[in-house]
Write a protein that holds these residues in place. Sequence first.
Motif, PDB file in Angstrom:
ATOM      1  N   ILE A   1       0.822  -1.214   0.000  1.00 20.78           N
ATOM      2  CA  ILE A   1       0.000   0.000   0.000  1.00 20.78           C
ATOM      3  C   ILE A   1       0.853   1.260   0.000  1.00 20.78           C
ATOM      4  CG2 ILE A   1      -1.575   1.395   1.422  1.00 20.78           C
ATOM      5  CD1 ILE A   1      -2.871  -1.291   2.292  1.00 20.78           C
ATOM      6  N   PHE A   2       1.907   1.284   0.815  1.00 17.41           N
ATOM      7  CA  PHE A   2       2.691   2.507   0.953  1.00 17.41           C
ATOM      8  C   PHE A   2       3.910   2.565   0.034  1.00 17.41           C
ATOM      9  CE2 PHE A   2       0.480   2.586   5.113  1.00 17.41           C
ATOM     10  CZ  PHE A   2      -0.080   3.851   5.014  1.00 17.41           C
TER      11      PHE A   2
ATOM     12  N   SER B   1       6.843   8.256  -6.394  1.00 15.91           N
ATOM     13  CA  SER B   1       7.498   9.550  -6.178  1.00 15.91           C
ATOM     14  C   SER B   1       8.880   9.569  -6.823  1.00 15.91           C
ATOM     15  CB  SER B   1       7.609   9.854  -4.680  1.00 15.91           C
ATOM     16  OG  SER B   1       8.606   9.058  -4.058  1.00 15.91           O
ATOM     17  N   GLY B   2       9.558   8.431  -6.794  1.00 14.94           N
ATOM     18  CA  GLY B   2      10.863   8.351  -7.439  1.00 14.94           C
ATOM     19  C   GLY B   2      10.767   8.464  -8.944  1.00 14.94           C
TER      20      GLY B   2
ATOM     21  N   VAL C   1       4.286   3.824 -12.028  1.00 14.81           N
ATOM     22  CA  VAL C   1       4.241   4.725 -13.189  1.00 14.81           C
ATOM     23  C   VAL C   1       2.833   5.296 -13.371  1.00 14.81           C
ATOM     24  CG1 VAL C   1       4.372   4.799 -15.703  1.00 14.81           C
ATOM     25  CG2 VAL C   1       6.200   3.703 -14.396  1.00 14.81           C
ATOM     26  N   VAL C   2       1.828   4.451 -13.198  1.00 12.56           N
ATOM     27  CA  VAL C   2       0.437   4.903 -13.349  1.00 12.56           C
ATOM     28  C   VAL C   2       0.105   5.977 -12.312  1.00 12.56           C
ATOM     29  CG1 VAL C   2      -1.975   4.205 -13.169  1.00 12.56           C
ATOM     30  CG2 VAL C   2      -0.349   2.744 -14.378  1.00 12.56           C
ATOM     31  N   ILE C   3       0.512   5.742 -11.066  1.00 17.47           N
ATOM     32  CA  ILE C   3       0.222   6.700  -9.994  1.00 17.47           C
ATOM     33  C   ILE C   3       0.941   8.027 -10.236  1.00 17.47           C
ATOM     34  CG2 ILE C   3       0.607   7.172  -7.530  1.00 17.47           C
ATOM     35  CD1 ILE C   3       0.097   4.207  -7.018  1.00 17.47           C
ATOM     36  N   ALA C   4       2.165   7.972 -10.767  1.00 14.05           N
ATOM     37  CA  ALA C   4       2.985   9.176 -10.936  1.00 14.05           C
ATOM     38  C   ALA C   4       2.754   9.871 -12.270  1.00 14.05           C
ATOM     39  CB  ALA C   4       4.460   8.808 -10.797  1.00 14.05           C
ATOM     40  N   ARG C   5       1.697   9.518 -12.976  1.00  9.75           N
ATOM     41  CA  ARG C   5       1.503  10.081 -14.322  1.00  9.75           C
ATOM     42  C   ARG C   5       1.212  11.580 -14.313  1.00  9.75           C
ATOM     43  NH1 ARG C   5      -2.987   7.402 -12.783  1.00  9.75           N
ATOM     44  NH2 ARG C   5      -5.035   8.403 -13.038  1.00  9.75           N
TER      45      ARG C   5
ATOM     46  N   ILE D   1       4.348  13.237  -1.481  1.00  6.72           N
ATOM     47  CA  ILE D   1       4.153  11.791  -1.625  1.00  6.72           C
ATOM     48  C   ILE D   1       5.033  11.044  -0.629  1.00  6.72           C
ATOM     49  CG2 ILE D   1       4.363   9.805  -3.168  1.00  6.72           C
ATOM     50  CD1 ILE D   1       3.823  11.682  -5.507  1.00  6.72           C
ATOM     51  N   VAL D   2       6.295  11.466  -0.537  1.00  8.98           N
ATOM     52  CA  VAL D   2       7.234  10.814   0.370  1.00  8.98           C
ATOM     53  C   VAL D   2       6.787  10.962   1.820  1.00  8.98           C
ATOM     54  CG1 VAL D   2       9.584  10.911   1.304  1.00  8.98           C
ATOM     55  CG2 VAL D   2       9.224  10.969  -1.168  1.00  8.98           C
TER      56      VAL D   2
END
Length: 515
Positions: free
Chosen positions: A136-137, A144-145, A401-405, A414-415
């Motif tokens: 989850i985390f 974020s990276g 990648v999907v989350i960071a689009r 995010i971190v």
Amino acid sequence: MSTASICILITIVVYLIGMLAVGFYFARKNESASDFYLGGRKLGPLVTAMSAEASDMSGYLLMGLPGLAYASGLADVGWTIVGLAAGTYLNWLFTARRLRRYTQITNSFTLPQFFSNRFHDKKNILTMIAALIIIIFFVPYTASGFAACGKLFSSLFGADYMTAMIISAIVIVGYTAAGGFLAASTTDFIQSIIMTIAIVFVMVFATVSAGGIGAVMENARELPGYLSATSTYVADSGEAAPYGFLKIISTCAWGFGYFGMPHILLRFMAIKDENKLKLSRRVASVWVVIAMAMAVFIGIVGNALSKQGIIAALIGSDTETVIVRIADLLSKYGIVPALMAGLILAGILASTMSTADSQLLAASSSVSQNVLQDTLHLNLSAKTSMLIARGTVVVIAVLGVVIARDPNSSVFNIVSFAWAGFGAAFGPVIICSLFWKRTTLPGAVLGMVAGGATVFIWKYLIAPLGGAFAIYELLPAFLVGTAAIVAVSLLTKRPSDEILAEFEAAKGDGAINEN
């Protein structure tokens, strides 16, 4: 493409190829899942120290911290550093040696596995909960990276954000899936060196470009609250806002996060000689304090450069690209400076990749080892287990990648949320597991769930109420998790004699009393 851009690109490509080469080299050395996830407990003291801190100092070292300092001054970022520095030292001092011993006694090579083995959890309830928390985390943490990599290339070369992010993800996945823990740790060690070179050079060049320390400090003093520890600068209004005691305490609570970070705790578990942990602790603590202080100063210098019109004024999440803008400025001075700018930007990639690889590894172990084998009891061969582990790395990277689009996502935000999640869910359980023998399985389960759940509840339901409730969610969630462990443990049956004997064996003589 200009000569400067070509030089930068060459430097970055050489760096990326080098990381892939390391990964494929170590691919031949992985003979079991234990090797893939923990490197057979073969890490030396310097690699342990620097890989732990490189994997810790993710994109927020060269993007998040300078960006926060650039935008608001010392208070927010300064108290964050105080908490992180204290957390780093105390985690190495109190947690490292005992966790190393305990995981060997219980034959554990992942963190969820240790939780269940520590409490003789035959049903692997803790393993399943911990694995789900990691997934989850860590997925958004990994995202974020990837976002940091996308911002780097899009702001520098004008490249498409998604394309740049996907290429970066492919490289990270390539060497992590191939080489496992040894590849991640070795590349992290190399990346920590690159990060150090980058941050020192940027600080010196930027300060000289801004007219020296005097000019930088003069600009900072003109901004209300910018250099204060008890107020913060608000760029929108150009005024100072109070930074109260409660806010300071909650910001310092960043330090609690270290006790629950799987990718850092794995380094403690993997060192070859526990007697070398004192050296590792000193190296790690000194490096992290100096690196963070320089990152903050770069943000302050960057603000001065913007005021003088040397680099563009940055607002919102663009403040996190201040080092990228400084490197771009450097590249205009000729071929050698352009190559150095490429190394600086490779340092930003290093700070991001060194964390993302460790997170991918921890998340993949949660699925392939902790869920499929430990919890669902699937009987997998060593070869099949390795294939699933590598496949899981790829799947989790795709989700990241999907989350960071969204190119406007903030690396720092995010971190900070993922950091709170791990700190609150795992931190209290780790501390109580190692130092309080009366901790019980029901206490650990309730503490882990309560801590993780409170992070969501506080951030999305309580903090928006404002006032005294508008604090960093890690502090209240950590306290709730700890209270749950203590209360439930005292209300349930004491641990068995066998569990207590393992606790005393892990405790050892003088295990945590060294300075």
